[in-house]
Structures are given as C-alpha cells and as structure tokens.
Design an enzyme around this catalytic site. Structure first.
Site, short mmCIF file in Angstrom:
data_model
loop_
_atom_site.label_atom_id
_atom_site.label_comp_id
_atom_site.label_asym_id
_atom_site.label_seq_id
_atom_site.Cartn_x
_atom_site.Cartn_y
_atom_site.Cartn_z
N ASN A 111 56.27 27.42 26.10
CA ASN A 111 56.77 28.44 27.01
C ASN A 111 56.26 29.78 26.49
O ASN A 111 55.74 29.87 25.38
CB ASN A 111 58.31 28.38 27.13
CG ASN A 111 58.99 28.62 25.80
OD1 ASN A 111 58.78 29.63 25.14
ND2 ASN A 111 59.83 27.68 25.39
N ASP A 168 56.93 20.69 23.61
CA ASP A 168 57.03 21.90 22.80
C ASP A 168 58.01 21.70 21.64
O ASP A 168 57.70 21.96 20.48
CB ASP A 168 57.46 23.06 23.69
CG ASP A 168 57.34 24.43 23.05
OD1 ASP A 168 56.67 24.57 22.02
OD2 ASP A 168 57.92 25.38 23.61
N SER A 197 52.73 21.15 32.41
CA SER A 197 53.52 21.54 33.59
C SER A 197 54.14 20.38 34.35
O SER A 197 54.88 20.60 35.31
CB SER A 197 52.71 22.41 34.57
OG SER A 197 52.47 23.69 34.02
N GLY A 237 56.36 18.18 33.26
CA GLY A 237 57.69 17.81 32.80
C GLY A 237 58.72 18.72 33.44
O GLY A 237 58.87 18.77 34.66
#
Length: 167
Positions: free
Chosen positions: A24, A34, A122, A124
């Site tokens: 992010n 992440d 992108s 998920g």
C-alpha cells in the site's frame, strides 16, 4: 527474452533475486502479500520503508510506481514494493496496474536482478477481477523490455493459478 513461470504457492518462500510486494502507499505493511512479506522478512524491511517515507516519499509511494528495499530474512536479495490500483468498475485504471509491473521491472533492471517473483497485484483486497488482473500482468511483462531473465508469477490459490496460466 524473459522466461515466464507460474507457481502456486507462497511468494515469501521463492528463491529469486527480487520479490515484488503488492504494497500500500504507506509502505508500512498491511494484509495479504504485503503483511506476509513484512512478517517473514523481518524488521529490516520496515526500517528501510520508514526511511523511504522520511526521505523520498513523505506522502507515500504513488500508485503504479515501485521502489526497492532489502529483503531482510527472505530468501530473495531485494523486495520491490509497488502500489497497484484499487479496482473501480466506473473508471479504467488498467494503465496504473500495467505501470506497477513495468516500474517493478525497471527497478529490477536498476538492481541487476536476473529473476523476479510477482504476486497477483491488485487482485486481492483491492478487488481487481482475477482474469483481468492476470491478462494485464502477463501481457505487460511479456511486452516490457527488460534484462530480467526469469519472471515467476507466484499465485495464491487454484483460481489465481488457473487465471494466470490461461493467458
């Protein structure tokens, strides 16, 4: 020419030069890929991300851009953080998704990375439909001029794997 590989599994376990993180914009970790990268890579990654926020990206990493840090305790040498766009049916943001892949490869080239692993950026929590995310990812990587010799798409789950291998 870049060889493409597809693997169903955990991107934090892949032995490549660079792992791409679907980050992010804060670069401070989060959920999904992440969070897994930050947890497994250890505090060294977060420390470099904090320094990037303090110096180069005080307002966060812009969508479609990429930046590298150490990989900490991961088997890779580097983590390339990129911010994919949040999907919106009312607005075509596919250029930003393609940019996340192109910019990650550009950073990989600057690092001298010969092998790179990508997640389904992108697709998920950011809500991008998997089939479309796969099409954009694979076609962008195939059409990008890079010295990276091997790109592995590391996909979580059968649905993602099937979407990417059918492009």
């Amino acid at each position: 020419m870049t060889e493409l590989r597809f693997l169903q599994g955990d991107i934090t376990e892949v032995d490549v030069d660079a792992i791409v993180n679907a980050a992010n914009s804060s670069l401070m970790g989060g959920g999904g890929v992440d969070g897994a990268i930050h947890r497994r890579g250890g505090p060294e990654i977060l420390a470099e991300c904090k320094e990037l926020r303090r110096t180069r990206y005080p307002d966060g990493l812009p969508t479609g851009q990429a930046v590298a840090t150490t990989a900490g305790r991961l088997p890779a040498r580097w983590v390339i953080h990129t911010v994919g766009p949040v999907y919106a049916a009312s607005q075509d943001r596919s250029d930003l998704l393609a940019s996340a892949f192109r910019e990650s490869l550009r950073v990989a080239d600057e690092l001298g990375a010969a092998s790179v692993a990508f997640p389904a950026i992108s697709a998920g929590i950011y809500g991008w439909p998997m089939d479309d995310a796969a099409r954009i990812a694979v076609t962008t990587v195939r059409s990008t001029d890079t010295s990276v010799r091997e790109v592995t798409f590391v996909l979580f789950g059968q649905h993602a794997y099937d979407a990417f291998t059918s492009v």
